[in-house]
Design a protein around this motif. Sequence first.
Motif, PDB file in Angstrom:
ATOM      1  N   SER A   1       0.845  -1.185   0.000  1.00 44.42           N
ATOM      2  CA  SER A   1       0.000   0.000   0.000  1.00 44.42           C
ATOM      3  C   SER A   1       0.884   1.239   0.000  1.00 44.42           C
ATOM      4  O   SER A   1       2.079   1.167   0.240  1.00 44.42           O
ATOM      5  CB  SER A   1      -0.950   0.004   1.208  1.00 44.42           C
ATOM      6  OG  SER A   1      -0.231   0.063   2.411  1.00 44.42           O
TER       7      SER A   1
ATOM      8  N   PRO B   1     -12.381   0.981   2.365  1.00 42.00           N
ATOM      9  CA  PRO B   1     -12.372   0.860   0.902  1.00 42.00           C
ATOM     10  C   PRO B   1     -13.183   1.978   0.260  1.00 42.00           C
ATOM     11  O   PRO B   1     -14.271   2.326   0.725  1.00 42.00           O
ATOM     12  CB  PRO B   1     -13.031  -0.494   0.641  1.00 42.00           C
ATOM     13  CG  PRO B   1     -12.924  -1.234   1.925  1.00 42.00           C
ATOM     14  CD  PRO B   1     -12.898  -0.199   3.013  1.00 42.00           C
ATOM     15  N   ARG B   2     -12.631   2.541  -0.765  1.00 42.28           N
ATOM     16  CA  ARG B   2     -13.287   3.653  -1.434  1.00 42.28           C
ATOM     17  C   ARG B   2     -14.074   3.167  -2.636  1.00 42.28           C
ATOM     18  O   ARG B   2     -13.558   2.403  -3.443  1.00 42.28           O
ATOM     19  CB  ARG B   2     -12.207   4.622  -1.917  1.00 42.28           C
ATOM     20  CG  ARG B   2     -12.566   6.031  -1.652  1.00 42.28           C
ATOM     21  CD  ARG B   2     -11.450   6.931  -2.025  1.00 42.28           C
ATOM     22  NE  ARG B   2     -12.045   7.979  -2.815  1.00 42.28           N
ATOM     23  CZ  ARG B   2     -11.397   8.795  -3.571  1.00 42.28           C
ATOM     24  NH1 ARG B   2     -10.116   8.709  -3.701  1.00 42.28           N
ATOM     25  NH2 ARG B   2     -12.022   9.724  -4.243  1.00 42.28           N
TER      26      ARG B   2
END
Length: 108
Positions: free
Chosen positions: A52, A91-92
């Motif tokens: 990430s 989470p988008r």
Amino acid sequence: MRIEGYLVVSAGLFVLSSSKELFDAGVADEVFVRIRGPLDSQRQMYDQHGYSWVSVTGTFKTKERNGTTDDILIGELHPPTEVRALRFPIPRRRETFDEAAIDLKDLN
């Protein structure tokens, strides 16, 4: 020094890549900064933030060229290090084009 990048393991090294796209493409030469420090700290960093985008603060050092695989590195980050996520904690949802703001000039 604080730098941002994509935290990964590549070629057996725990590194910060300058770009996810370069990592995915297999580019290795001079796009990695190796993360150094106690193994338990490295493992915790990886478990929490592996693969990430992160911001890492530490002491940056360049290395002399020695004809080994270390030569592909930009340098190393030494402890004390601090890592912070640069992504949303949840989470988008991916937005659609229909949700984009429209400038009336673009309608012509």
